[in-house]
Design a protein around this motif. Structure first.
Motif, mmCIF file in Angstrom:
data_model
loop_
_atom_site.group_PDB
_atom_site.id
_atom_site.type_symbol
_atom_site.label_atom_id
_atom_site.label_comp_id
_atom_site.label_asym_id
_atom_site.label_seq_id
_atom_site.Cartn_x
_atom_site.Cartn_y
_atom_site.Cartn_z
ATOM 1 N N ALA A 1 -25.760 11.914 -21.008
ATOM 2 C CA ALA A 1 -25.880 11.744 -22.452
ATOM 3 C C ALA A 1 -24.684 12.314 -23.198
ATOM 4 N N GLN A 2 -24.045 13.316 -22.631
ATOM 5 C CA GLN A 2 -22.913 13.970 -23.294
ATOM 6 C C GLN A 2 -21.566 13.307 -22.966
ATOM 7 N N LYS A 3 -21.572 12.209 -22.223
ATOM 8 C CA LYS A 3 -20.333 11.500 -21.920
ATOM 9 C C LYS A 3 -20.012 10.508 -23.032
ATOM 10 N N ARG A 4 -18.759 10.522 -23.470
ATOM 11 C CA ARG A 4 -18.315 9.604 -24.505
ATOM 12 C C ARG A 4 -17.838 8.289 -23.898
ATOM 13 N N ALA A 5 -17.732 7.280 -24.749
ATOM 14 C CA ALA A 5 -17.186 5.997 -24.308
ATOM 15 C C ALA A 5 -15.796 6.224 -23.718
ATOM 16 N N GLY A 6 -15.565 5.650 -22.545
ATOM 17 C CA GLY A 6 -14.285 5.798 -21.864
ATOM 18 C C GLY A 6 -14.270 6.890 -20.823
ATOM 19 N N GLU A 7 -15.223 7.843 -20.894
ATOM 20 C CA GLU A 7 -15.291 8.889 -19.886
ATOM 21 C C GLU A 7 -15.981 8.357 -18.633
#
Length: 281
Positions: free
Chosen positions: A265-271
């Motif tokens: 849930a804490q991963k951003r787009a692109g990670e």
């Protein structure tokens, strides 16, 4: 509420016991961070908190209380004075709390001592469109909270999640019901690929890029839940999240652990993330 931020909702542990009626679980995307915020102000971990993503709200407090902000690395100020994350902090009457963008992560959580007093629907305060009156909070909304004495709060108490919660790419999972139906070459690629979070990701599902060429046949509609990793015949991969549907017709190749759901849930787009199957450790 002076400003609502990008997407701010009320969330608790979720709407337990209604999935047989087609009602999503909902609840805090990063339940670990939400529980930590509640613990810091001596709430039960099931107490409702504010969840915000990428840009937090600005709030005017009309009564004193104690708060804690946990989760992603948001910049937080009281009356333009910076305060620490992951720490119980006193709020006075007419104080303004401002939560700006985070340096890392997606979701942040604000807990107030005693909890927010909002409507319960099906035994939960978690917002969800078509079930609760609101899908998200808006400017001018009045949020009531239970006032309580701050004497029992240890004012210097603080703790935080290990930074691996936000930085580590590895997310642990168990094999899903259809994992063994995949060809061995597909299984290997699922476990060896670094998958990228796509911008379409939201509270319903995180859409992943990186399994091109891998596919699975559709299945007879079957139960799914938060953390179910689905693979389509066209090779699209999605990880179901807190607001996910209760059934689906795509192959369930993996099931994330509760901790892994919070981490993803804490991963951003692109990670990027990489699945690690616990049975193969």
């Amino acid at each position: 509420m002076l400003k609502p931020g990008l997407f701010t909702t009320v969330q608790d542990k979720g709407r337990m016991g209604y999935r047989s009626l087609g009602v999503p679980l909902s609840g805090a995307m990063d339940a670990m961070s939400a529980a930590m915020a509640n613990k810091l102000v001596h709430n039960n971990t099931q107490t409702a908190v504010l969840e915000f993503t990428m840009m937090g709200p600005r709030l005017l407090f009309k009564a004193p209380t104690v708060i804690a902000v946990c989760g992603a690395g948001f910049h937080v100020r009281i009356n333009d004075r910076p305060i620490e994350l992951d720490k119980a902090t006193e709020i006075a009457e007419n104080d303004v709390l401002k939560i700006d963008h985070p340096d890392y992560g997606n979701y942040g959580y604000l807990a107030v001592m005693g909890g927010f007093d909002t409507e319960k629907v099906l035994e939960s305060q978690s917002f969800y469109r078509t079930i609760t009156k609101k899908e998200q909070l808006a400017k001018g909304d009045l949020l009531k909270f239970t006032t309580a004495s701050s004497e029992r709060i240890r004012r210097h108490a603080s703790f935080s999640l290990d930074r691996h919660h936000f930085k580590n790419e590895t997310v642990e999972a168990f094999p899903g019901p259809e994992f063994d139906l995949l060809p061995k070459t597909f299984q290997k690629k699922v476990l060896e690929s670094h998958l990228k979070v796509k911008p379409q990701s939201n509270r319903m599902a995180f859409v992943m890029e990186g399994l091109e060429g891998v596919s699975a046949k559709e299945i007879i509609t079957a139960p799914v839940q938060p953390g179910t990793v689905q693979l389509t015949p066209s090779g699209n991969c999605a990880v179901l999240m807190r607001d996910a549907q209760t059934t689906g017709g795509y192959a369930r190749i993996l099931q994330l652990t509760e901790q892994a759901i919070c981490k993803l849930a804490q991963k951003r787009a692109g990670e990027k993330v990489r699945f690690k199957v616990k049975e193969l450790l």
